[in-house]
Write an enzyme that holds these catalytic residues in place. Structure first.
Site, PDB file in Angstrom:
ATOM      1  N   ASN A 246     -34.696  -5.337  29.390  1.00 10.48           N
ATOM      2  CA  ASN A 246     -34.293  -6.035  28.182  1.00 10.48           C
ATOM      3  C   ASN A 246     -34.100  -7.486  28.726  1.00 10.48           C
ATOM      4  O   ASN A 246     -33.335  -7.760  29.415  1.00 10.48           O
ATOM      5  CB  ASN A 246     -32.799  -5.687  27.761  1.00 10.48           C
ATOM      6  CG  ASN A 246     -32.415  -6.618  26.523  1.00 10.48           C
ATOM      7  OD1 ASN A 246     -33.462  -7.777  26.253  1.00 10.48           O
ATOM      8  ND2 ASN A 246     -30.880  -6.483  26.357  1.00 10.48           N
TER       9      ASN A 246
ATOM     10  N   LYS B 291     -33.425  -9.997  27.664  1.00 13.32           N
ATOM     11  CA  LYS B 291     -32.143 -11.171  27.153  1.00 13.32           C
ATOM     12  C   LYS B 291     -32.921 -12.366  26.972  1.00 13.32           C
ATOM     13  O   LYS B 291     -34.401 -13.037  25.897  1.00 13.32           O
ATOM     14  CB  LYS B 291     -31.135 -10.787  27.735  1.00 13.32           C
ATOM     15  CG  LYS B 291     -30.771  -9.513  28.443  1.00 13.32           C
ATOM     16  CD  LYS B 291     -29.237  -9.183  28.711  1.00 13.32           C
ATOM     17  CE  LYS B 291     -29.024  -8.296  28.568  1.00 13.32           C
ATOM     18  NZ  LYS B 291     -28.244  -8.017  29.308  1.00 13.32           N
TER      19      LYS B 291
ATOM     20  N   HIS C 222     -28.221  -4.350  19.791  1.00 13.03           N
ATOM     21  CA  HIS C 222     -27.150  -4.354  21.290  1.00 13.03           C
ATOM     22  C   HIS C 222     -25.918  -4.805  20.822  1.00 13.03           C
ATOM     23  O   HIS C 222     -26.013  -5.997  20.485  1.00 13.03           O
ATOM     24  CB  HIS C 222     -28.471  -5.187  22.020  1.00 13.03           C
ATOM     25  CG  HIS C 222     -28.808  -5.448  23.453  1.00 13.03           C
ATOM     26  ND1 HIS C 222     -27.079  -5.971  23.963  1.00 13.03           N
ATOM     27  CD2 HIS C 222     -28.762  -5.275  24.663  1.00 13.03           C
ATOM     28  CE1 HIS C 222     -27.266  -6.261  25.453  1.00 13.03           C
ATOM     29  NE2 HIS C 222     -28.118  -5.319  26.055  1.00 13.03           N
TER      30      HIS C 222
ATOM     31  N   GLU D 231     -24.568  -7.185  22.479  1.00 16.94           N
ATOM     32  CA  GLU D 231     -24.681  -8.813  22.889  1.00 16.94           C
ATOM     33  C   GLU D 231     -24.768  -9.347  21.496  1.00 16.94           C
ATOM     34  O   GLU D 231     -24.443 -10.479  21.007  1.00 16.94           O
ATOM     35  CB  GLU D 231     -25.585  -9.146  23.729  1.00 16.94           C
ATOM     36  CG  GLU D 231     -24.881  -9.599  25.022  1.00 16.94           C
ATOM     37  CD  GLU D 231     -26.266  -9.276  26.268  1.00 16.94           C
ATOM     38  OE1 GLU D 231     -27.531  -9.627  25.844  1.00 16.94           O
ATOM     39  OE2 GLU D 231     -25.786  -8.670  27.768  1.00 16.94           O
TER      40      GLU D 231
ATOM     41  N   GLU E 131     -25.120   2.249  25.993  1.00 16.68           N
ATOM     42  CA  GLU E 131     -24.875   0.989  26.674  1.00 16.68           C
ATOM     43  C   GLU E 131     -23.113   0.669  26.866  1.00 16.68           C
ATOM     44  O   GLU E 131     -22.447  -0.179  26.200  1.00 16.68           O
ATOM     45  CB  GLU E 131     -25.346  -0.360  26.650  1.00 16.68           C
ATOM     46  CG  GLU E 131     -26.827   0.080  26.820  1.00 16.68           C
ATOM     47  CD  GLU E 131     -27.345  -1.087  26.936  1.00 16.68           C
ATOM     48  OE1 GLU E 131     -27.769  -1.397  28.058  1.00 16.68           O
ATOM     49  OE2 GLU E 131     -27.238  -2.300  26.276  1.00 16.68           O
TER      50      GLU E 131
ATOM     51  N   GLY F 180     -23.872  -5.738  32.784  1.00 15.90           N
ATOM     52  CA  GLY F 180     -24.276  -7.456  33.495  1.00 15.90           C
ATOM     53  C   GLY F 180     -22.884  -7.019  34.059  1.00 15.90           C
ATOM     54  O   GLY F 180     -22.609  -8.389  35.050  1.00 15.90           O
TER      55      GLY F 180
ATOM     56  N   SER G 152     -26.206  -2.212  34.439  1.00  9.44           N
ATOM     57  CA  SER G 152     -26.515  -1.814  36.120  1.00  9.44           C
ATOM     58  C   SER G 152     -27.278  -1.571  36.101  1.00  9.44           C
ATOM     59  O   SER G 152     -26.408  -0.850  37.635  1.00  9.44           O
ATOM     60  CB  SER G 152     -24.854  -2.474  36.626  1.00  9.44           C
ATOM     61  OG  SER G 152     -23.775  -3.711  36.162  1.00  9.44           O
TER      62      SER G 152
HETATM   63  P1  PGA Z   1     -27.442  -4.773  32.339  1.00  7.21           P
HETATM   64  O1  PGA Z   1     -27.914  -4.915  31.226  1.00  7.21           O
HETATM   65  O2  PGA Z   1     -28.738  -4.566  33.176  1.00  7.21           O
HETATM   66  O3  PGA Z   1     -28.310  -6.630  33.708  1.00  7.21           O
HETATM   67  O4  PGA Z   1     -26.607  -4.282  33.161  1.00  7.21           O
HETATM   68  C1  PGA Z   1     -27.963  -4.193  30.483  1.00  7.21           C
HETATM   69  C2  PGA Z   1     -28.272  -4.777  28.785  1.00  7.21           C
HETATM   70  O5  PGA Z   1     -27.918  -5.191  28.718  1.00  7.21           O
HETATM   71  O6  PGA Z   1     -29.192  -3.631  28.085  1.00  7.21           O
END
Ligand code: PGA
Length: 247
Positions: free
Chosen positions: A9, A11, A91, A93, A163, A169, A209
């Protein structure tokens, strides 16, 4: 039985040129032990679809209405026109910063399915909910609301990404036990709603992560069918290492 699916992803990262150059570098090394893909910005989708022979190309969001006064939004028919076949919805976010609700995610899922675009539906709890022991309650209700009114045959084909927000992140990944337990919970919710056959087919990813060093241990868990990956999917080297790790 379930083919694993690993999606990066991106983003709000990568220009069109950067997306295409990444895809050209990585597409040839994709193998058939799993489905691999990347989710790009709306702008990079069209060229990415053209550049990819093996990689899945996914949108990161969509609107549930076909057209209208929704400034800044992109509809499912617009994605269809450029041959997009996959779309992430819900997601965290989007939920936290742009107000996406389970109800909206449910509408988006229905609209995507009608267009034969596969939704990748995200769910997951916040740190406060995790620490208060509310993961089961939060994730069960997200699944119930996001999948409400869908047909079992369609649910069998879609992808759910678990998630935990505290692992996105942050470098603080969930242990494989936590990830497995919640993915198993999601599968049992799907079984309750649509029956065991559908639950056995739906693919459930872990995200938060994930990197080349830990992807194999997640995927060894019985209910984890792949990963949704942010940071570690941005560089050709590390995405290549992920692809090679699951050979
Ligand atoms: P990350 O993000 O691997 O950087 O933790 C995962 C995501 O938001 O899908």
């Amino acid at each position: 039985m379930r083919k694993p699916i690993i999606v990066g992803n991106w983003k709000m990262n990568k220009t069109i040129a950067e997306a295409v150059s990444f895809i050209k570098a990585v597409d040839p090394i994709v193998h058939d032990k799993a489905d691999f893909g990347v989710a790009t910005s709306f702008l990079a989708l069209q060229d990415s679809v053209k550049a990819a022979k093996n990689l899945i190309i996914a949108a990161e969001n969509c609107h549930f209405e076909d057209s209208g006064a929704f400034t800044g939004e992109v509809s499912v028919p617009m994605l269809e026109e450029i041959n997009v076949k996959w779309c992430i919805i819900g997601h965290s976010e989007r939920r936290q910063m742009f107000g996406d609700t389970d109800e909206a995610v449910n509408k988006k899922a229905k609209r995507l399915i009608a267009a034969h675009i596969t939704p990748i539906i995200c769910c997951g709890e916040t740190l406060a909910q995790f620490e208060a022991g509310k993961t089961t309650q939060v994730v069960s209700s997200q699944i119930e609301n996001c999948l409400a009114g869908l047909a079992g045959a369609d649910v069998a084909r879609l992808v759910i990404a678990y998630e935990p927000i505290w692992a996105i992140g942050t470098g603080r990944s969930a242990t494989k036990e936590i990830a497995q337990n919640t993915c198993a919970l999601i599968r049992s919710e799907v079984a309750k709603m649509f029956g065991k056959e559908v639950a056995d087919k739906v693919r459930i990813q872990y995200g938060g992560s994930v990197k080349p060093e830990n992807i194999v241990e997640y995927m060894a868990e019985p209910d984890i069918d792949g990963a949704l990956i942010g940071g570690a999917a941005l560089k050709v080297d590390s995405f290549t290492a992920i692809i090679n790790a699951v050979k």
